[in-house]
Scaffold this motif. Structure first.
Motif, PDB file in Angstrom:
ATOM      1  N   VAL A 134      58.809  26.640  76.996  1.00  0.00           N
ATOM      2  CA  VAL A 134      58.465  25.278  77.494  1.00  0.00           C
ATOM      3  C   VAL A 134      57.629  25.446  78.598  1.00  0.00           C
ATOM      4  O   VAL A 134      57.889  25.686  79.796  1.00  0.00           O
ATOM      5  N   GLN A 150      66.848  23.766  67.429  1.00  0.00           N
ATOM      6  CA  GLN A 150      65.702  24.446  67.474  1.00  0.00           C
ATOM      7  C   GLN A 150      65.487  25.055  69.021  1.00  0.00           C
ATOM      8  O   GLN A 150      65.136  24.055  70.053  1.00  0.00           O
ATOM      9  N   SER A 151      65.470  26.068  69.086  1.00  0.00           N
ATOM     10  CA  SER A 151      65.457  26.772  70.379  1.00  0.00           C
ATOM     11  C   SER A 151      63.967  27.088  70.699  1.00  0.00           C
ATOM     12  O   SER A 151      63.617  28.049  70.197  1.00  0.00           O
ATOM     13  N   PRO A 152      63.589  26.619  71.850  1.00  0.00           N
ATOM     14  CA  PRO A 152      62.305  26.904  72.165  1.00  0.00           C
ATOM     15  C   PRO A 152      62.172  28.546  72.580  1.00  0.00           C
ATOM     16  O   PRO A 152      62.779  28.906  73.325  1.00  0.00           O
ATOM     17  N   VAL A 183      55.932  22.983  73.890  1.00  0.00           N
ATOM     18  CA  VAL A 183      56.982  23.505  73.505  1.00  0.00           C
ATOM     19  C   VAL A 183      56.523  24.400  72.193  1.00  0.00           C
ATOM     20  O   VAL A 183      55.780  24.181  71.443  1.00  0.00           O
ATOM     21  N   LEU A 192      57.645  26.896  69.332  1.00  0.00           N
ATOM     22  CA  LEU A 192      58.927  27.341  68.252  1.00  0.00           C
ATOM     23  C   LEU A 192      58.229  28.022  67.190  1.00  0.00           C
ATOM     24  O   LEU A 192      57.242  28.191  66.905  1.00  0.00           O
ATOM     25  N   TYR A 195      53.152  24.907  68.194  1.00  0.00           N
ATOM     26  CA  TYR A 195      53.009  24.442  69.495  1.00  0.00           C
ATOM     27  C   TYR A 195      53.206  23.030  69.755  1.00  0.00           C
ATOM     28  O   TYR A 195      52.170  22.089  68.965  1.00  0.00           O
TER      29      TYR A 195
END
Length: 279
Positions: free
Chosen positions: A220, A215-217, A237, A239, A177
């Motif tokens: 959000v 890097q695709s969250p 965010v 991940l 986070y």
């Protein structure tokens, strides 16, 4: 004669089958879901507060204006575009699968402006599966992270009286986070065109193409569309856990739409190694 009899018999069987099917359809049961009355105005905003996050909204008339309240997922703000609005309807489905139906009418001064919607009698009509449950849990944890005080040496960039700062990194159940603070000390709203996180080399040779690992969250949390004028806000965010190889860094980039106030910060692996547990 035999052939004629066979044809007549086949036709009779076919008609009987069709009639039985029709009867079966007509005997099918259905349940009527009543609609709640909702008054809206073009001069005042009506707020609908649901017990769960809103997943779907359908307007029976395009002159019904709707939007989610800023930074929250369970409050729907409703307004009429003009006083010519004809009677219509509004349908809302929340993340727990509950179905809400409203009969909408125009009223210059609505009797009720703020409505707290109780748990629906018609719940679990929509099935969003485990994804919604996961999003709900992530949002709950992200909300806790958003309220925490600074937990690390701040990494920031400021340009043109706007700024981005990484103020905390937390970990829980193999998820990272990132607590980010966005600021805009100008009177011009900062509309966000792109918000990206990617890993790339510390030094990029002009002769070789730059390799970026996006890097695709998973989530959000907060307003990732704009930074209002004269404001500061927090983004969290989420991940999947990762570490950064040697000679690389994580780049967090914010690009302004139709503007030049682009912001970016670089995060090295040692900061990830000091990620704190979410209490």
């Amino acid at each position: 004669m035999k052939i004629t009899h066979l044809i007549l018999f086949a036709a009779l069987v076919l008609l009987t089958t069709v009639d039985l099917k029709a009867q079966g359809i007509s005997r099918g049961s259905s349940q009527t879901i009543p609609a709640s009355q909702l008054q809206i105005s073009d001069r005042m905003t009506t707020n609908l507060i649901f017990p769960y996050a809103i997943k779907s909204v359908d307007r029976g008339n395009r002159n019904i204006l709707v939007q989610k309240a800023s930074a929250v997922e369970n409050i729907l703000q409703v307004k009429a575009e003009n006083s010519e609005l004809q009677n219509s309807n509004l349908t809302v489905i929340t993340e727990d699968g509950s179905f809400y139906s409203f009969a909408v009418e125009y009223k210059e001064v609505p009797q009720k402006l703020n409505l707290k919607i109780e748990n629906a009698e018609y719940s679990e009509l929509a099935d969003f599966g485990k994804t919604v449950q996961m999003e709900s849990k992530l949002a709950e944890t992200a909300s806790k992270v958003a309220k925490k005080n600074r937990a690390m040496p701040v990494i920031r960039q400021r340009r043109f009286l706007t700024g981005i700062a990484l103020t905390g990194i937390y970990i829980e159940k193999d998820l990272l986070y990132f607590q980010l603070r966005l600021e805009n000390q100008t009177n011009i709203t900062y509309d966000i065109e792109q918000f990206r996180l990617f890993i790339l080399d510390n030094r990029q040779s002009k002769r070789s193409a730059s390799q970026e690992l996006e890097q695709s969250p998973l989530l959000v949390y907060g307003n990732a569309e704009r930074i209002p004028a004269q404001s500061t806000q927090v983004l969290v965010v989420v991940l999947p856990k990762f570490t950064i190889p040697d000679q690389k860094h994580l780049k967090i980039e914010l690009m302004e739409q139709n503007g030049g106030r682009h912001l970016q910060i670089k995060v090295k692996n040692r900061y990830l190694m000091n990620a704190m547990q979410v209490d």
